[in-house]
Write an enzyme that holds these catalytic residues in place. Structure first.
Site, PDB file in Angstrom:
ATOM      1  N   GLU C  70      -1.926   8.906  -2.483  1.00 28.21           N
ATOM      2  CA  GLU C  70      -2.832  10.069  -1.691  1.00 28.21           C
ATOM      3  C   GLU C  70      -4.050  10.573  -2.671  1.00 28.21           C
ATOM      4  O   GLU C  70      -4.835  10.991  -2.080  1.00 28.21           O
ATOM      5  CB  GLU C  70      -1.618  11.112  -1.362  1.00 28.21           C
ATOM      6  CG  GLU C  70      -0.878  10.581  -0.112  1.00 28.21           C
ATOM      7  CD  GLU C  70       0.312   9.793  -0.425  1.00 28.21           C
ATOM      8  OE1 GLU C  70       0.335   9.385  -1.465  1.00 28.21           O
ATOM      9  OE2 GLU C  70       0.834   9.269   0.645  1.00 28.21           O
ATOM     10  N   HIS C 139       9.971  15.896   4.900  1.00 24.21           N
ATOM     11  CA  HIS C 139       9.152  15.347   5.790  1.00 24.21           C
ATOM     12  C   HIS C 139       8.990  16.158   7.101  1.00 24.21           C
ATOM     13  O   HIS C 139       8.850  15.720   8.100  1.00 24.21           O
ATOM     14  CB  HIS C 139       9.682  13.917   6.225  1.00 24.21           C
ATOM     15  CG  HIS C 139       9.584  12.671   5.477  1.00 24.21           C
ATOM     16  ND1 HIS C 139      10.313  12.748   4.009  1.00 24.21           N
ATOM     17  CD2 HIS C 139       9.130  11.648   5.602  1.00 24.21           C
ATOM     18  CE1 HIS C 139      10.069  11.640   3.727  1.00 24.21           C
ATOM     19  NE2 HIS C 139       9.333  10.918   4.321  1.00 24.21           N
TER      20      HIS C 139
HETATM   21  C1  LIG Z   1       3.663  10.381  -1.466  1.00 25.47           C
HETATM   22  C2  LIG Z   1       4.446   9.529  -0.019  1.00 25.47           C
HETATM   23  N1  LIG Z   1       3.514   8.902   0.476  1.00 25.47           N
HETATM   24  C3  LIG Z   1       3.650   7.962   1.628  1.00 25.47           C
HETATM   25  C4  LIG Z   1       4.967   8.262   2.189  1.00 25.47           C
HETATM   26  C5  LIG Z   1       5.446   7.490   3.421  1.00 25.47           C
HETATM   27  N2  LIG Z   1       6.053   6.215   2.998  1.00 25.47           N
HETATM   28  C6  LIG Z   1       7.521   6.361   2.988  1.00 25.47           C
HETATM   29  S1  LIG Z   1       8.129   4.831   2.377  1.00 25.47           S
HETATM   30  C7  LIG Z   1       6.685   4.116   2.168  1.00 25.47           C
HETATM   31  C8  LIG Z   1       6.478   2.792   1.559  1.00 25.47           C
HETATM   32  C9  LIG Z   1       7.008   2.743   0.156  1.00 25.47           C
HETATM   33  O1  LIG Z   1       7.022   1.315  -0.021  1.00 25.47           O
HETATM   34  P1  LIG Z   1       7.729   0.670  -1.153  1.00 25.47           P
HETATM   35  O2  LIG Z   1       7.631   1.512  -2.479  1.00 25.47           O
HETATM   36  O3  LIG Z   1       7.453  -0.623  -1.484  1.00 25.47           O
HETATM   37  O4  LIG Z   1       9.553   0.859  -0.668  1.00 25.47           O
HETATM   38  P2  LIG Z   1       9.965   0.253   0.077  1.00 25.47           P
HETATM   39  O5  LIG Z   1      10.124   1.134   1.402  1.00 25.47           O
HETATM   40  O6  LIG Z   1       9.702  -0.855   0.488  1.00 25.47           O
HETATM   41  O7  LIG Z   1      11.576   0.138  -0.361  1.00 25.47           O
HETATM   42  C10 LIG Z   1       5.564   5.069   2.579  1.00 25.47           C
HETATM   43  C11 LIG Z   1       4.139   4.774   2.488  1.00 25.47           C
HETATM   44  C12 LIG Z   1       5.882   8.913   1.274  1.00 25.47           C
HETATM   45  N3  LIG Z   1       7.008   9.031   1.815  1.00 25.47           N
HETATM   46  N4  LIG Z   1       5.566   9.597   0.186  1.00 25.47           N
END
Ligand SMILES: Cc1ncc(C[n+]2csc(CCOP(=O)(O)OP(=O)(O)O)c2C)c(N)n1
Ligand SMILES: Cc1ncc(C[n+]2csc(CCOP(=O)(O)OP(=O)(O)O)c2C)c(N)n1
Ligand SMILES: [Mg+2]
Ligand SMILES: [Mg+2]
Lengths: 335, 323, 335, 323
Positions: C70, C139
């Site tokens: 972000e 959230h």
């Molecule tokens: C700071 C932040 N930005 C965006 C999000 C929205 N978000 C939740 S899970 C996710 C993807 C995360 O991907 P990864 O780290 O590969 O974990 P996975 O879900 O694949 O286990 C995003 C963008 C968030 N929760 N926190």
């Protein structure tokens, strides 16, 4: 003061009072640790020397200089706190908390609630803060209103060295995350500070001056400006009661309402920008409780609604000063 | 450090429990019997299974919204877990946290965060606490491939390296961050390559291979426990059911997903255990039944449990309620 | 509605209205670009599909999916804006702005001032936001008060699809950084949306219902709750005037004061936590201007002072709902 | 890409101007004739000197509170700069920004930030703008060794790598972050090693060696200009006068500092130019006098300039003042 008996207080600038509070807390409780940029003595004991000597006395295990990584600093404090320590994390200037707001507000503040009180986050975050030093827009903000809007945090701002010691001690031993705001302009002003254990409980405002014509509610270094303004007002026959909130969360609303019920007029003064500042919350609360006895609207005096300017005449015009307090108080009384 | 029979069966039990728990969640959600946000960990069972037999209850774990497998692997009680997901008062966190915020200090599951990457700096704090207290406790923090692009990851790894903290940074690389393919958001092929930026070991392993995963995790745990410092461990795995329940998964090529599901690590582990003679069919069936029973029990418990009352809303914000 | 003539409006949910606003802005002005997590069609056009189709229409050069970073997202938007583009940056949920507060508040907000207007930062930051979906404490936050406290930012929260389109269009073409808050609970509620160019200027509140007995000031989806509550109040003979602020900065104070001067009573309703919420600012300002004509104190109704709980009965108790609005309005009128 | 005579003399002129400007600032501050926060760049003259002859005015630069040398190198007008430091209305930013926030789009000096690391994500935005506009403009963002430990660094380098942005990440490694020695806060020996975490070139160079610095900068500029993407460049240098004016410098070993000052890069450059026959004494003296005269002029201008009036306080917050 007699030299024959052990003095009850010593004259110290606020920064030294803060140093004593930490030192004594560390001596008393091995769970107290300090982390932040340049806090250890090999790094000079803090840019304002607030932690000077502590790593020498208590060791570099417990007084830890960190990389420039505010998220890592606050995060490490949170984890260590949950695991039983009482970390004091230093964010060098309040504005920099912007890079760590997630750790402060989404984690430190919420983890007790989200865990149903299974875990607690008894950390203290110390920030030097405020304008008046010509540091410009990114090193001068007062952001306490952000934090007061976050359930789970406590917010404390001392106005004098003795309170700095006593309130910081309360924060360190509090079971909740506390943000302790130290206005840089106050660091080097001396005041009497109790020797040895000194605790000022959170949530107890102090009446710094009694008066009958209006109540001036303030906190931090602006309390001193309010007191000086009150002297000027007294020469015109206006007797202001001056309250020093000391902590914004918890708020000593009783004390505020008692005073305003008596004077029927209130002025809130703080350094932060007026729009959505803590003064708005106070104004709303006072009005909600005392509307029928108020003689006029609660007035607010804060900084102008602009980023903090660099140039001295602009910075002066930005800040609420003694003259503005006097003017605002007069208008309140004249309503 | 190859896993012995006890470890292997322990891993199998954990993997089975995760798989079955997930299946039950998806079944009940799909049929509308329960409602909650749900991030399926299906396909990622092996990583937490390895830690389940390597960590002690007093070791710390931090995980994310996609944390059910980690919760189970660390030993969070199933009844409380199910009740928490269903928002019940007897849930692990009184229904206040929910699926994204499970905390269970009894089992060492300390923090579950919904903010990508934010668990890593906090994990350092647990590591620091262990170091200062002079214990040999280890902290494992789980996160995804996508999380390796956020600032908190970098700050945390650097600090852990500088302070030599007993923390294992466990990247569960399931090749997607929400809807974004690894390569589209991440400038390295292997997340573990980023360890070079901190002068710490970075190890990539097949996170669906029980032996490889066990060995890599065991090495990292030994390293942390003996005070040698942090490890960045990357387990390559795959997420079977999209980011969140309801996700249309259009961004995931169907063949890729099918291939991953064909190589489902839990049945593959089962086949391997039998083929290697580690266990008989009856041993594994017994484990499976035990898991099933535990889940039946937890589901029944959670469904019957009471919702919290609105009166409880304002408790737990501070140590003592403010005026 | 006749089918023979081109309709002036179409029924669309808010999320589609937002999509149209961006689409039309991109068509009109090649300087408009979009960046954020999963915003391109190869990533599904946004987790709520707010940007669906845009990368197909306008190309992946202009609609760019980003890593989960972000600070990098907002930073890139700032730089591109200074260099002449009009970036729309998506922060997936409002709570996540906590990781980017430094870019938003220390940079986007301050760079015009710090440069003496040599540079401008015409970015729009879109955030989905708010509670009601059982997403839990990280959230679900409404954090507009943080941003209203930062001079240099504009803050906009639409209550319906048409306004979402018109206000977002204003934000995109505004010369200053705007934060545009989209409550997730409103995304899928349909409403009539003007076809083609539709601009709702910032700083113009809308009177959603006329009334004489009290003024209810609100914004975002709570406006709709206020309207429904007003229907209930009307059955008791209480006629509420309902104002929809649309933008908090700039604030249409004139409209607010005109209404409250008429009704002499005011209630402010918002979803955010009450303590230090925007309601405090409004309460203070209304009181400062209209104290002598007010029949009672300005009342505030916001969320309870706790992190957003997960469990449904708790989340319901946390949020201000229609029944609470009715009760609060009654108390205001009875003062 | 060795620098030709014009480039070398250009670099020498920039280095001289920086050194003299710094000396004048410290002189006037020490004597109390002026008052301002001051972060001396003395010792770090060569890095911006290289860019001063490699960049075009329409190339973008971003720098930090310790930015005077970069401002001068990018060509910010000295009168405005001095006036800004002194808080005068005719300063580059009307006295509103101050030393930590100089902006001068005319010369391409776009942002000066006081928040460690925060310039890097913004620099990507300039790079993105150039890429989208199809120009070949290059962006250079300067930051310190300490800044390489903050989250924004990581996010920015990853994004620049993924998007192949024409950005040069110029780490001016002066071996201290405020009072902290490099090794005490940073887990790698060379910041440039961190480039491996993003799959981009990482180059460490003696930032006090004009030829080496020119060559490394030229390679990075060429790479960025031709669309090949970002470079992480690390110039090793040393900060002569502590973090900020007034700093007691106790944390810096006196011998270390003395050694660095003995190897002062500006006189060393001068000696080299003469020894190599690039220039005669008279050429260099002329350059030095020209710089001196320019500084005399700027100082006189700034001292005589007016302070802003309080009436101007509320302008420049928004495009149009709000009611
Ligand atoms: C700071 C932040 N930005 C965006 C999000 C929205 N978000 C939740 S899970 C996710 C993807 C995360 O991907 P990864 O780290 O590969 O974990 P996975 O879900 O694949 O286990 C995003 C963008 C968030 N929760 N926190
Ligand atoms: C986010 C943030 N944290 C802390 C500071 C305080 N601070 C200012 S400069 C500095 C040291 C930076 O060191 P380095 O990056 O090496 O740059 P140098 O000053 O050596 O040029 C620190 C900690 C800050 N300005 N911003
Ligand atoms: Mg992933
Ligand atoms: Mg440095």
């Amino acid at each position: 003061m007699s030299t024959a008996t052990e003095p009850q207080t010593v004259m110290l600038p606020m920064v030294a009072a803060i140093n004593r509070a930490i030192d004594e807390a560390m001596t008393k409780d091995p769970r107290v640790i300090v982390l932040g940029e340049d806090v250890a003595d090999s790094e000079g004991g803090g840019v304002y020397k607030a932690t000077m000597g502590l790593s020498t006395t208590h060791g570099t295990d417990r007084v830890r200089s960190t990389p420039i990584s505010e998220q890592a600093i606050v995060g490490a404090a949170i984890g260590a706190a949950i695991a039983g320590f009482r970390p004091i994390a230093e964010i060098m200037m309040f504005d920099f908390i912007a890079v760590a707001m997630d750790q402060v507000c989404n984690h430190a503040a919420k983890l007790r609630y989200m865990s149903g009180s299974q875990t607690a986050v008894p950390i203290t975050i110390r920030c030097s803060a405020g304008a008046g030093m010509q540091f410009g827009a990114q090193h001068s903000d007062m952001l306490e209103a952000w934090l007061c809007h976050v359930p789970g945090l406590k917010v404390v701002i001392p106005s004098n060295p003795a309170d700095a010691k006593g309130l910081l001690t309360s924060c360190i031993f509090d079971e909740d995350p506390c943000v302790f705001v130290e206005q840089t302009m106050s660091y080097f002003l001396p005041g009497p500070v109790p020797v040895g254990e000194h605790v000022v409980p959170l949530g107890q405002a102090a009446v710094r001056r009694e008066g009958t014509d209006l109540t001036i509610v303030s906190y931090g270094r602006q309390v001193n400006d309010c007191l000086r303004a009150s002297d000027a007002l007294a020469q015109d026959g206006i007797e202001a009661e001056v309250l020093d909130l000391r902590s914004l969360v918890p708020l000593d609303l009783d004390r505020v309402l008692t005073s305003v019920a008596k004077t029927r007029r209130a002025l809130v003064v703080h350094e932060a920008v007026t729009r959505c500042g803590f003064g708005a919350e106070l104004s709303a609360q006072i009005t909600e409780h005392l509307f029928d006895s108020l003689a006029g609207p609660v007035a607010r005096l804060g900084a102008k609604n602009v980023p903090v300017p660099y140039s001295m005449p602009l910075e002066r015009a930005y800040l609420p000063g003694r003259a503005e307090i006097v003017d605002a108080a007069r208008r309140v009384v004249e309503h | 450090m190859t896993p012995d029979r006890v470890a292997l069966l322990g891993m199998f039990e954990t993997a089975t429990k995760i798989k079955q728990c997930d299946e039950r969640f998806r079944l009940l959600l799909a049929s509308g019997q329960i409602v909650c946000t749900y991030y399926s960990p299906r396909g990622q069972e092996i990583i937490p299974s390895a830690f389940s037999v390597l960590l002690r209850p007093d070791d710390y774990m931090v995980t994310t919204y996609r944390g059910l497998h980690d919760h189970i692997g660390k030993g969070v009680d199933l009844r409380g877990l199910w009740a928490e997901f269903l928002g019940k008062r007897s849930g692990t966190c009184k229904g206040k946290g929910g699926p994204m915020h499970v905390t269970d200090p009894t089992s060492g599951l300390m923090v579950t965060t919904g903010i990508v990457g934010s668990g890593l700096p906090i994990a350092n704090g647990f590591g620091l606490a262990a170091k200062l207290a002079g214990t040999d406790q280890v902290t494992v923090v789980n996160f995804g491939d996508g999380a390796s692009n956020i600032g908190a990851f970098h700050e945390a790894l650097n600090l852990a390296a500088v302070w030599k903290l007993p923390v294992i940074f466990m990247c569960q690389n399931n090749r997607y961050a929400e809807h974004t393919k690894l390569a589209d958001g991440t400038s390295v092929e292997r997340i573990a390559m980023r360890a070079a930026a901190y002068g710490i070991p970075g190890v990539t392993v097949d996170g669906n291979d029980p032996i490889a995963m066990y060995e890599a995790a065991a090495t990292a745990v030994r390293r942390a426990r003996s005070g040698e410092g942090p490890t960045l461990l990357e387990g390559i795995t795959y997420r079977f059911f999209g980011h969140i329940m309801g996700d249309d998964m259009k961004y995931q090529p169907a063949e890729e997903r099918q291939a991953a599901m064909d190589a489902d690590p839990v049945p593959a582990f089962r086949v391997w255990l039998l083929a290697e003679g580690v266990a008989e069919e009856v041993d594994l069936a017994e484990i499976e039944q035990r898991c099933d029973a535990a889940i039946d029990d937890a589901v029944a418990y959670a469904l019957a449990a009471e919702l919290p009352s609105p009166d409880e809303l304002e408790d737990d914000v501070y140590a003592e309620n403010l005026a």
